[in-house]
Design a protein around this motif. Sequence first.
Motif, PDB file in Angstrom:
ATOM      1  N   MET A 188       0.846  -1.188   0.000  1.00 55.87           N
ATOM      2  CA  MET A 188       0.000   0.000   0.000  1.00 55.87           C
ATOM      3  C   MET A 188       0.886   1.245   0.000  1.00 55.87           C
ATOM      4  O   MET A 188       1.814   1.367   0.794  1.00 55.87           O
ATOM      5  N   ASP A 217      -2.431   4.854  -2.619  1.00 59.71           N
ATOM      6  CA  ASP A 217      -3.689   4.177  -2.296  1.00 59.71           C
ATOM      7  C   ASP A 217      -4.496   4.988  -1.279  1.00 59.71           C
ATOM      8  O   ASP A 217      -5.716   4.995  -1.310  1.00 59.71           O
ATOM      9  N   ARG A 218      -3.804   5.655  -0.373  1.00 62.56           N
ATOM     10  CA  ARG A 218      -4.466   6.484   0.632  1.00 62.56           C
ATOM     11  C   ARG A 218      -3.589   7.695   0.920  1.00 62.56           C
ATOM     12  O   ARG A 218      -2.380   7.573   1.092  1.00 62.56           O
ATOM     13  N   ALA A 266      -8.196   8.846  -2.548  1.00 64.11           N
ATOM     14  CA  ALA A 266      -8.738   8.437  -1.254  1.00 64.11           C
ATOM     15  C   ALA A 266      -8.082   9.298  -0.180  1.00 64.11           C
ATOM     16  O   ALA A 266      -6.923   9.100   0.166  1.00 64.11           O
ATOM     17  N   SER A 268      -8.058  11.186   3.628  1.00 65.47           N
ATOM     18  CA  SER A 268      -8.507  11.251   5.018  1.00 65.47           C
ATOM     19  C   SER A 268      -7.751  12.352   5.730  1.00 65.47           C
ATOM     20  O   SER A 268      -6.591  12.619   5.411  1.00 65.47           O
ATOM     21  N   THR A 296      -7.173   1.937   8.581  1.00 61.68           N
ATOM     22  CA  THR A 296      -7.768   2.617   7.426  1.00 61.68           C
ATOM     23  C   THR A 296      -7.014   2.280   6.153  1.00 61.68           C
ATOM     24  O   THR A 296      -7.621   2.027   5.098  1.00 61.68           O
ATOM     25  N   VAL A 297      -5.692   2.260   6.239  1.00 64.17           N
ATOM     26  CA  VAL A 297      -4.896   1.885   5.072  1.00 64.17           C
ATOM     27  C   VAL A 297      -5.196   0.453   4.662  1.00 64.17           C
ATOM     28  O   VAL A 297      -5.412   0.154   3.477  1.00 64.17           O
ATOM     29  N   THR A 324      -8.305  -0.051   2.668  1.00 64.74           N
ATOM     30  CA  THR A 324      -8.380   0.631   1.378  1.00 64.74           C
ATOM     31  C   THR A 324      -8.094  -0.350   0.247  1.00 64.74           C
ATOM     32  O   THR A 324      -7.099  -1.065   0.281  1.00 64.74           O
ATOM     33  N   GLN A 362      -6.825  -1.528  -3.299  1.00 68.11           N
ATOM     34  CA  GLN A 362      -5.863  -1.080  -4.296  1.00 68.11           C
ATOM     35  C   GLN A 362      -6.523  -1.134  -5.675  1.00 68.11           C
ATOM     36  O   GLN A 362      -6.887  -2.200  -6.146  1.00 68.11           O
TER      37      GLN A 362
END
Length: 340
Positions: free
Chosen positions: A1, A175-176, A204, A206, A267-268, A271, A273
């Motif tokens: 990630m 990815d995040r 994505a 946050s 959270t990661v 997520t 991919q």
Amino acid sequence: MKVAFVGKGGSGKTTLAALYARHLEAEGRPVLAIDADINQHLAVALGGPAHVATAMTPLGEHLGAIKEYLRGDNPRIRSAAEMVKTTPPGSGSRLLRVGEDNPIYAVCVRAVGGVRLAVTGEFTAEDLGVACYHSKVGAVELLLNHMLDGPGEYVVVDMTAGADSFASGLFTRFDRTFLVCEPTVRSVGVYRQYAGYARDYGVALSVIGNKVEDAADVEFLREHVGADLLTWVSRSAYVRRAERGTVGPLDELEAANRAVLGRVADTVDGTAQDWAAFTRWAHEFHRRNAVAWANERAGVDLTTQIDPEFRMGPQALGAPIPAPSGGTPPARVDATSWLP
């Protein structure tokens, strides 16, 4: 990630990036940290001495050899000289794994505070007036374009402050993305700018609140960032000591703030991919750069480097040339290029 930390200068994004990377390392997860900020402070935030970043070999110093290595036997790329920061991988390209041994890592990655770290390098006196800092992060964009990371493997990038990352397609490589936001008007202003740009690209995003002192701070953040607010970090004596040069063991971090790192990690991990989107944006930004400047500089049409049949993701594992064992450079690379 692939994970990015962004935010206003001084918001604490480097501190949060370092804490998160250390949290992953403490749990035994493969992690590679990259300092892509113009202010190279991630090494110190990880617990290294003040001079550690300047003692490391910047990625940009070996950009030519990095290009040659990643090119592999991709027939669409005739030479490393025709590769630019946005050149996407294709059939025959070498892909990178987070925890592998390869000649790029052997020279440009060093363990700092237990975390494997690569740096872009500082903005030097020679750069003043003649170079853009984004030319330095081009090596990072190339690495991320060729990084085949899976669940349970992490690349943590401390990005340059504000919305500067939108000057390239680098912002689509993650990815995040975590935007670190103080409960101030200026900090939420950076959030609005970043979120506005990111919305059209499916980023994505946050928000992690930082330097939160009371419920009023939390309400301020909720009012201005809404559902994007994931969690927040309170004022921390541990962080204050770290900012003065004393980075203690992670278990000394306040329990509530340590729990924030777990929330970020969850959270990661939650997520998905989206390799199709990753590939699509890689192709799109390569086309844009080719038309804007790269074709003229290279003297060829670089859009032909795009392999329409190739998509990044687990299915591409059979495509790259295996990296040589023991971190030995491939035969076509001048071995002296990889000397520390």
